[in-house]
Write an enzyme that holds these catalytic residues in place. Structure first.
Site, short mmCIF file in Angstrom:
data_model
loop_
_atom_site.label_atom_id
_atom_site.label_comp_id
_atom_site.label_asym_id
_atom_site.label_seq_id
_atom_site.Cartn_x
_atom_site.Cartn_y
_atom_site.Cartn_z
N VAL A 123 45.88 44.64 46.15
CA VAL A 123 45.69 43.58 45.33
C VAL A 123 46.97 43.33 44.71
CG1 VAL A 123 44.12 42.61 43.23
CG2 VAL A 123 43.36 44.60 44.95
N LYS A 146 30.25 47.94 38.18
CA LYS A 146 30.05 46.43 38.13
C LYS A 146 28.90 46.04 37.46
CE LYS A 146 32.53 46.17 42.44
NZ LYS A 146 32.53 46.07 44.11
N1 HSE Z 1 34.57 49.15 47.86
C1 HSE Z 1 34.27 47.74 47.20
C2 HSE Z 1 33.18 46.90 47.94
C3 HSE Z 1 35.33 46.99 47.07
O1 HSE Z 1 32.71 47.49 49.40
O2 HSE Z 1 32.77 45.97 47.80
C4 HSE Z 1 35.47 45.98 46.03
O3 HSE Z 1 35.28 46.39 44.86
#
Ligand code: HSE
Length: 404
Positions: A12, A200
């Site tokens: 990133v 998240k």
């Molecule tokens: N490992 C995460 C996914 C990456 O597969 O969505 C993004 O946060």
């Protein structure tokens, strides 16, 4: 000119430098000033890379440089990202991050530090990668009371489940193929056990409530137990299985969870396939809205970080509002939430008559090739009631929650 530093030159971080370079003129126009990367903080050197002269190994060089007003924290993980972010904010430097773990763990504290030091802590890239979702919740939907957020927030698991659905394949086989192709991590636990989606939805839930939803309190179940047989039943009902992360305001309290769910073809998230993510929001004036796109990947995620950098550049010396107080929210327990359940049972241990007796009238489902078992869908009931009835019935192979 605004000078910035990038903490961590991985996927990133290097993407941030690339986005700033590729869209330089347009970004200058939109930010109202030129944005220049003065430092890149990393343990490694990058000989031959255009940023090689900008690499520093000592964070204090950056923290003590008054010319630096914005930091991109693209290191990931808790430490040293937490300590570095705190120090940067205390020095009045805004921090833009893609680090969902850190935001979920310390969001309210870092936001408070930003407010106290007249700078910003922005985290658009921490949820949904390149999909704008934090800014819509914070800015665009400010006239709304958001009462439900349902998301497909993990690309790896969505890729695996999509393949299982399309090809009738089993979890282990698809996971292995995804790893071979580099779509899934060699250690896939955080994705397949739902931990990534949990961080998240903790962030989105906190923004929805305006208070702190601790990720530890969110019931989380991954996709490792989902089988090709489950998909065979789902297909027969014109449904699919998706790993959903959800947050809902029930009036008397909030519920948040991550688990695989059966959803019907009519559900807005049904057609979100492969590595794509989507967040389906319900609010009281607008009604339904949905945000769809690439939830991971170098440039999509970097683009979201850079959008935060531009926001900071536009608001130097001012904090943009973000409602996320430190007060913890007590969530409703999953046992008290009502829904339907899809159930597969072992016919050598129970019968359709027993199912009717325990669960009432249900439609019995049979799939060609699956002998000694059948499936059924329960009426709407609290999970606690379902568990009690399931114990009485016995012979349960699996159960999958259903989302209307
Ligand atoms: N490992 C995460 C996914 C990456 O597969 O969505 C993004 O946060």
């Amino acid at each position: 000119m605004v000078q910035i530093a990038v903490f961590g030159y991985g996927t990133v971080g290097s993407g941030v430098v690339e986005v700033l370079e590729k869209n330089k003129d347009m970004i200058t126009k939109k930010a109202g000033t030129e944005i220049e990367v003065k430092y890149v903080l990393d343990l490694r050197d990058f000989p031959g890379d255009p940023i090689q002269e900008k690499v520093v190994h000592d964070v204090n060089v950056i923290l003590e440089d008054p010319q630096i007003s914005i930091i991109c924290e693209t290191m990931g993980g808790n430490e040293p990202a937490y300590t570095f972010s705190k120090k940067a904010l205390l020095a009045g430097k805004s921090v833009c991050t893609s680090n969902k773990e850190l935001v979920a763990n310390h969001g309210p504290e870092l936001l408070m530090l930003a407010r106290e030091n007249k700078c910003n802590y922005l985290f658009e890239a921490s949820v949904g990668g390149g999909i704008p979702i934090i800014r819509p919740i914070n800015y665009s939907l400010t006239a709304e009371k958001i009462d439900a957020i349902t998301g497909i927030l993990n690309g790896t698991t969505n890729y695996i489940l999509t393949k299982m659905d399309r090809e009738g394949a089993d979890f282990e086989d698809v996971l292995k193929e995804a790893q071979d192709k580099g779509y899934a991590e060699r250690n896939p636990e955080a994705d397949v056990e739902g931990y990534d989606a949990c961080r998240k939805i903790a962030i989105l839930s906190s923004l929805m409530c305006g208070k702190n939803v601790k990720f530890e309190d969110i019931y989380t179940e991954g996709i490792t137990k989902i089988t090709a047989a489950d998909f065979a039943y789902a297909r027969q009902m014109d449904k699919s299985v998706k790993l959903l992360a959800m947050s809902k305001d029930y009036g008397e309290g909030y519920f948040a969870a991550v688990f695989p769910c059966m959803i019907s073809r009519e559900h807005p998230l049904y057609n979100v396939n492969d590595v794509f993510n989507a967040i389906f929001v319900h609010s009281n004036m607008l009604g339904d809205s949905m945000y769809y796109g690439k939830g991971a990947g170098k440039l999509p995620t970097a683009s979201a970080v850079v959008s935060d950098v531009i926001d900071c550049a536009r608001h130097l010396g001012r904090t943009v509002m973000c409602f996320w107080d430190e007060e913890d929210v007590k969530l409703i327990h999953k046992d008290d939430v009502e829904r339907r359940f899809f159930v597969r049972v072992d016919e050598t241990k129970t019968s359709p008559e027993a199912v009717e007796k325990v669960f009432g009238q249900t439609q019995i489902l049979r799939v060609e090739g699956l002998t000694d078992e059948f499936g059924f869908v329960t009426p709407v009931m609290a999970e606690k009631t379902f568990e009690e009835k399931a114990d009485i019935l016995g012979g349960i192979i699996t159960r999958i929650r259903m989302e209307e």
